[in-house]
Design a protein around this motif. Structure first.
Motif, PDB file in Angstrom:
ATOM      1  N   LEU A 112       0.826  -1.208   0.000  1.00  0.00           N
ATOM      2  CA  LEU A 112       0.000   0.000   0.000  1.00  0.00           C
ATOM      3  C   LEU A 112       0.863   1.261   0.000  1.00  0.00           C
ATOM      4  O   LEU A 112       0.556   2.232  -0.695  1.00  0.00           O
ATOM      5  CB  LEU A 112      -0.958  -0.008   1.188  1.00  0.00           C
ATOM      6  N   ARG A 113       1.943   1.215   0.736  1.00  0.00           N
ATOM      7  CA  ARG A 113       2.850   2.371   0.736  1.00  0.00           C
ATOM      8  C   ARG A 113       3.477   2.563  -0.653  1.00  0.00           C
ATOM      9  O   ARG A 113       3.630   3.692  -1.127  1.00  0.00           O
ATOM     10  CB  ARG A 113       3.897   2.198   1.825  1.00  0.00           C
ATOM     11  N   LYS A 114       3.811   1.450  -1.306  1.00  0.00           N
ATOM     12  CA  LYS A 114       4.347   1.522  -2.664  1.00  0.00           C
ATOM     13  C   LYS A 114       3.277   2.034  -3.632  1.00  0.00           C
ATOM     14  O   LYS A 114       3.567   2.823  -4.534  1.00  0.00           O
ATOM     15  CB  LYS A 114       4.854   0.140  -3.101  1.00  0.00           C
ATOM     16  N   ALA A 115       2.032   1.615  -3.431  1.00  0.00           N
ATOM     17  CA  ALA A 115       0.938   2.067  -4.290  1.00  0.00           C
ATOM     18  C   ALA A 115       0.703   3.568  -4.137  1.00  0.00           C
ATOM     19  O   ALA A 115       0.344   4.243  -5.106  1.00  0.00           O
ATOM     20  CB  ALA A 115      -0.337   1.282  -3.982  1.00  0.00           C
ATOM     21  N   VAL A 116       0.914   4.098  -2.944  1.00  0.00           N
ATOM     22  CA  VAL A 116       0.816   5.548  -2.736  1.00  0.00           C
ATOM     23  C   VAL A 116       1.920   6.247  -3.525  1.00  0.00           C
ATOM     24  O   VAL A 116       1.670   7.266  -4.183  1.00  0.00           O
ATOM     25  CB  VAL A 116       0.878   5.896  -1.229  1.00  0.00           C
ATOM     26  N   GLU A 117       3.131   5.688  -3.488  1.00  0.00           N
ATOM     27  CA  GLU A 117       4.231   6.243  -4.291  1.00  0.00           C
ATOM     28  C   GLU A 117       3.875   6.201  -5.777  1.00  0.00           C
ATOM     29  O   GLU A 117       4.119   7.169  -6.506  1.00  0.00           O
ATOM     30  CB  GLU A 117       5.519   5.450  -4.067  1.00  0.00           C
ATOM     31  N   ASN A 118       3.301   5.076  -6.213  1.00  0.00           N
ATOM     32  CA  ASN A 118       2.899   4.951  -7.617  1.00  0.00           C
ATOM     33  C   ASN A 118       1.898   6.032  -7.987  1.00  0.00           C
ATOM     34  O   ASN A 118       1.992   6.640  -9.058  1.00  0.00           O
ATOM     35  CB  ASN A 118       2.284   3.569  -7.884  1.00  0.00           C
ATOM     36  N   TYR A 119       0.936   6.274  -7.098  1.00  0.00           N
ATOM     37  CA  TYR A 119      -0.086   7.295  -7.352  1.00  0.00           C
ATOM     38  C   TYR A 119       0.572   8.667  -7.487  1.00  0.00           C
ATOM     39  O   TYR A 119       0.244   9.429  -8.402  1.00  0.00           O
ATOM     40  CB  TYR A 119      -1.120   7.294  -6.226  1.00  0.00           C
ATOM     41  N   ARG A 120       1.487   8.965  -6.569  1.00  0.00           N
ATOM     42  CA  ARG A 120       2.164  10.277  -6.614  1.00  0.00           C
ATOM     43  C   ARG A 120       2.946  10.444  -7.904  1.00  0.00           C
ATOM     44  O   ARG A 120       2.952  11.519  -8.503  1.00  0.00           O
ATOM     45  CB  ARG A 120       3.086  10.426  -5.400  1.00  0.00           C
ATOM     46  N   GLU A 121       3.616   9.369  -8.333  1.00  0.00           N
ATOM     47  CA  GLU A 121       4.391   9.442  -9.573  1.00  0.00           C
ATOM     48  C   GLU A 121       3.488   9.693 -10.774  1.00  0.00           C
ATOM     49  O   GLU A 121       3.798  10.513 -11.633  1.00  0.00           O
ATOM     50  CB  GLU A 121       5.202   8.165  -9.767  1.00  0.00           C
ATOM     51  N   VAL A 122       2.363   8.990 -10.828  1.00  0.00           N
ATOM     52  CA  VAL A 122       1.411   9.176 -11.931  1.00  0.00           C
ATOM     53  C   VAL A 122       0.825  10.582 -11.873  1.00  0.00           C
ATOM     54  O   VAL A 122       0.710  11.278 -12.890  1.00  0.00           O
ATOM     55  CB  VAL A 122       0.302   8.102 -11.893  1.00  0.00           C
ATOM     56  N   ASP A 123       0.468  11.020 -10.667  1.00  0.00           N
ATOM     57  CA  ASP A 123      -0.114  12.347 -10.482  1.00  0.00           C
ATOM     58  C   ASP A 123       0.889  13.438 -10.872  1.00  0.00           C
ATOM     59  O   ASP A 123       0.536  14.395 -11.575  1.00  0.00           O
ATOM     60  CB  ASP A 123      -0.553  12.505  -9.021  1.00  0.00           C
ATOM     61  N   ASP A 124       2.142  13.269 -10.437  1.00  0.00           N
ATOM     62  CA  ASP A 124       3.177  14.244 -10.792  1.00  0.00           C
ATOM     63  C   ASP A 124       3.422  14.258 -12.293  1.00  0.00           C
ATOM     64  O   ASP A 124       3.580  15.325 -12.895  1.00  0.00           O
ATOM     65  CB  ASP A 124       4.491  13.930 -10.061  1.00  0.00           C
ATOM     66  N   ALA A 125       3.458  13.099 -12.905  1.00  0.00           N
ATOM     67  CA  ALA A 125       3.670  13.025 -14.356  1.00  0.00           C
ATOM     68  C   ALA A 125       2.535  13.699 -15.101  1.00  0.00           C
ATOM     69  O   ALA A 125       2.759  14.425 -16.078  1.00  0.00           O
ATOM     70  CB  ALA A 125       3.807  11.570 -14.796  1.00  0.00           C
ATOM     71  N   ALA A 126       1.308  13.485 -14.635  1.00  0.00           N
ATOM     72  CA  ALA A 126       0.154  14.126 -15.281  1.00  0.00           C
ATOM     73  C   ALA A 126       0.215  15.635 -15.104  1.00  0.00           C
ATOM     74  O   ALA A 126      -0.064  16.394 -16.047  1.00  0.00           O
ATOM     75  CB  ALA A 126      -1.141  13.567 -14.698  1.00  0.00           C
ATOM     76  N   ALA A 127       0.585  16.086 -13.910  1.00  0.00           N
ATOM     77  CA  ALA A 127       0.688  17.528 -13.663  1.00  0.00           C
ATOM     78  C   ALA A 127       1.775  18.145 -14.530  1.00  0.00           C
ATOM     79  O   ALA A 127       1.574  19.223 -15.110  1.00  0.00           O
ATOM     80  CB  ALA A 127       0.963  17.783 -12.180  1.00  0.00           C
ATOM     81  N   ASN A 128       2.917  17.492 -14.643  1.00  0.00           N
ATOM     82  CA  ASN A 128       4.006  18.008 -15.485  1.00  0.00           C
ATOM     83  C   ASN A 128       3.595  18.033 -16.946  1.00  0.00           C
ATOM     84  O   ASN A 128       3.956  18.944 -17.689  1.00  0.00           O
ATOM     85  CB  ASN A 128       5.270  17.166 -15.303  1.00  0.00           C
ATOM     86  N   SER A 129       2.840  17.041 -17.384  1.00  0.00           N
ATOM     87  CA  SER A 129       2.372  17.009 -18.764  1.00  0.00           C
ATOM     88  C   SER A 129       1.437  18.172 -19.051  1.00  0.00           C
ATOM     89  O   SER A 129       1.499  18.783 -20.104  1.00  0.00           O
ATOM     90  CB  SER A 129       1.658  15.674 -19.019  1.00  0.00           C
ATOM     91  N   LEU A 130       0.562  18.483 -18.097  1.00  0.00           N
ATOM     92  CA  LEU A 130      -0.361  19.604 -18.268  1.00  0.00           C
ATOM     93  C   LEU A 130       0.368  20.931 -18.287  1.00  0.00           C
ATOM     94  O   LEU A 130      -0.007  21.848 -19.012  1.00  0.00           O
ATOM     95  CB  LEU A 130      -1.422  19.585 -17.166  1.00  0.00           C
ATOM     96  N   LYS A 131       1.427  21.049 -17.506  1.00  0.00           N
ATOM     97  CA  LYS A 131       2.203  22.305 -17.453  1.00  0.00           C
ATOM     98  C   LYS A 131       2.893  22.566 -18.777  1.00  0.00           C
ATOM     99  O   LYS A 131       3.066  23.707 -19.175  1.00  0.00           O
ATOM    100  CB  LYS A 131       3.242  22.209 -16.337  1.00  0.00           C
ATOM    101  N   ARG A 132       3.294  21.482 -19.468  1.00  0.00           N
ATOM    102  CA  ARG A 132       4.012  21.633 -20.732  1.00  0.00           C
ATOM    103  C   ARG A 132       3.083  22.043 -21.877  1.00  0.00           C
ATOM    104  O   ARG A 132       3.514  22.529 -22.868  1.00  0.00           O
ATOM    105  CB  ARG A 132       4.716  20.335 -21.091  1.00  0.00           C
ATOM    106  N   HIS A 133       1.805  21.801 -21.711  1.00  0.00           N
ATOM    107  CA  HIS A 133       0.871  22.086 -22.827  1.00  0.00           C
ATOM    108  C   HIS A 133       0.208  23.390 -22.664  1.00  0.00           C
ATOM    109  O   HIS A 133      -0.063  24.094 -21.952  1.00  0.00           O
ATOM    110  CB  HIS A 133      -0.177  20.991 -22.938  1.00  0.00           C
TER     111      HIS A 133
END
Length: 133
Positions: A112-133
């Protein structure tokens, strides 16, 4: 006859298998969860761990040899009791199942702790993608 109920060896083995699947999914990155969602699961796991740890006195008693006498029937019953507790004669045994479940619960918390890290990574990647567009 197998024990029925929430803490039968079979139900503990099923929970163990499910938690191992959770661990594999989290490690592969295919399972992600928000921190707030994970907290409820972690709390439930910790409550189960406390309940299992509360079984230590019972486990100790199960490991003791039953004193039923020396007749063949008494010895057969003592053997049956020992195999039910420790495994043997085609049964896993409640004590090995409890130990497997303890390990699986710890693995599930880590997953579960790893899944939280996974969520943060996906969320951060999505946020960075939106910032670039």
């Amino acid at each position: 006859m197998p024990a029925e109920g929430a803490w039968s060896a079979q139900s503990m083995q099923a929970m163990t298998a499910n938690m191992q699947g959770l661990k594999q999914a989290a490690e592969s990155g295919s399972f992600a969860i928000k921190q707030s969602g994970a907290e409820a699961y972690i709390k439930a796991i910790e409550e189960a761990e406390m309940e299992i740890n509360g079984l230590n006195n019972t486990i100790y008693l199960l490991q003791q040899e039953t004193k039923l006498g020396t007749s063949p029937d008494a010895q057969a019953m003592s053997r049956y009791n020992s195999e039910s507790a420790n495994g043997g004669g085609g049964t896993t045994g409640i004590i090995p199942a409890i130990n497997q479940l303890k390990s699986a619960l710890a693995d599930a918390k880590a997953a579960l702790r790893k899944a939280v890290e996974n969520y943060r990574e996906v969320d951060d990647a999505a946020a960075n993608s939106l910032k670039r567009h």
